[in-house]
Scaffold this motif. Structure first.
Motif, mmCIF file in Angstrom:
data_model
loop_
_atom_site.group_PDB
_atom_site.id
_atom_site.type_symbol
_atom_site.label_atom_id
_atom_site.label_comp_id
_atom_site.label_asym_id
_atom_site.label_seq_id
_atom_site.Cartn_x
_atom_site.Cartn_y
_atom_site.Cartn_z
ATOM 1 N N ILE A 1 0.815 -1.223 0.000
ATOM 2 C CA ILE A 1 0.000 0.000 0.000
ATOM 3 C C ILE A 1 0.844 1.266 0.000
ATOM 4 N N GLY A 2 2.174 1.126 -0.199
ATOM 5 C CA GLY A 2 2.999 2.318 -0.332
ATOM 6 C C GLY A 2 3.714 2.704 0.944
ATOM 7 N N ILE A 3 4.341 3.863 0.881
ATOM 8 C CA ILE A 3 5.198 4.341 1.962
ATOM 9 C C ILE A 3 4.635 5.631 2.527
ATOM 10 N N GLN A 4 4.682 5.759 3.835
ATOM 11 C CA GLN A 4 4.341 7.017 4.483
ATOM 12 C C GLN A 4 5.447 7.357 5.475
ATOM 13 N N THR B 1 8.562 15.786 17.383
ATOM 14 C CA THR B 1 8.993 15.911 18.769
ATOM 15 C C THR B 1 10.133 16.915 18.890
ATOM 16 N N ALA B 2 10.972 16.978 17.850
ATOM 17 C CA ALA B 2 12.092 17.921 17.834
ATOM 18 C C ALA B 2 11.678 19.291 17.308
ATOM 19 N N SER B 3 10.352 19.496 17.122
ATOM 20 C CA SER B 3 9.793 20.778 16.662
ATOM 21 C C SER B 3 10.241 21.146 15.252
ATOM 22 N N LEU B 4 10.525 20.138 14.421
ATOM 23 C CA LEU B 4 10.845 20.402 13.020
ATOM 24 C C LEU B 4 9.552 20.525 12.223
ATOM 25 N N ARG B 5 9.603 21.306 11.169
ATOM 26 C CA ARG B 5 8.442 21.459 10.311
ATOM 27 C C ARG B 5 8.258 20.194 9.475
ATOM 28 N N THR B 6 7.032 19.719 9.419
ATOM 29 C CA THR B 6 6.718 18.518 8.639
ATOM 30 C C THR B 6 5.444 18.745 7.849
ATOM 31 N N ARG B 7 5.290 17.960 6.801
ATOM 32 C CA ARG B 7 4.052 17.945 6.035
ATOM 33 C C ARG B 7 3.868 16.504 5.593
ATOM 34 N N THR B 8 4.089 16.199 4.331
ATOM 35 C CA THR B 8 4.098 14.799 3.908
ATOM 36 C C THR B 8 5.338 14.106 4.440
#
Length: 223
Positions: free
Chosen positions: A81-84, A92-99
């Protein structure tokens, strides 16, 4: 790819997917339809726009119940079913994330002392899941960490699927590039070009015998 390999190995194969065409996140529907026809022609039974609701183990087999009420009997079930990206540590390290973990072209995250690489990294708006982008990223990051700031340059990296029933080569347009798909040829031998407002080639997809045009279109492509 799994379905094509298994059918070539003598298995009976049912392919279930919630999308209306295979490879829907990589290629436009017309190319997906060509692949679906190729797989059907070699004996793969397609169940598209379907979702498995339950799997029941019986004495000698497994039964998959689909959302349309159909039941499929199988000996083995393969989930592909793919990768996420797992971004929990980054969050947790307060880094910006999206996909994925958002980085610039130098693979630098929102914390200038932390870098991200591989299929967890969303590099300038795009997560790249394949080996060649990973290798290009590693080379660039090695230079940066050794004292020579180096932006990653992916160049033209078409993705080739291993589906002899209907080969597919895809080079999708970069995110945010506005344009339209134009097609030529007849299924399964299709050439799909993604042209911007100036008529410039910004992406392409080839199916069947048309994969022979990869080199020429790769030279024409504007990144």
């Amino acid at each position: 790819e799994y379905a094509n390999d298994l059918i070539a190995g003598g298995y009976e194969v049912d392919l279930i997917a919630p999308s209306t065409t295979p490879l829907n996140t990589l290629v436009p529907p017309l190319a997906g339809e060509a692949l679906a026809q190729g797989l059907s022609a070699v004996g793969v039974r397609l169940h598209l726009s379907r979702i498995p609701l339950a799997i029941e183990a019986q004495e000698h087999s497994l039964h998959i119940k689909l959302d349309n009420g159909q039941s499929i009997e199988a000996e083995v079930i393969v989930s592909a079913i793919g990768i996420q990206a797992d971004t929990r540590l980054a969050q947790t390290a307060s880094l910006r994330t999206r996909t994925g973990i958002i980085t610039n072209a130098h693979l630098q995250t929102s914390d200038p002392n932390i870098y991200a690489i591989g299929d967890c990294a969303e590099i300038e708006g795009r997560v790249r899941y394949f080996v060649l982008p990973l290798m290009a990223s590693a080379r660039a990051l090695a230079q940066t960490l050794a004292g020579t700031p180096t932006a990653v340059n992916f160049g033209v990296m078409p993705v080739a699927t291993k589906t002899p029933a209907c080969p597919v080569i895809a080079c999708p347009p970069e995110p945010g590039v506005e344009g339209t798909w134009q097609s030529s040829g007849q299924s399964p031998d299709l050439v799909l070009r993604y042209l911007d407002s100036k008529g410039q080639l910004r992406g392409f997809v080839l199916t069947g015998e048309s994969i022979k045009e990869k080199q020429g279109l790769s030279k024409e492509l504007i990144l």
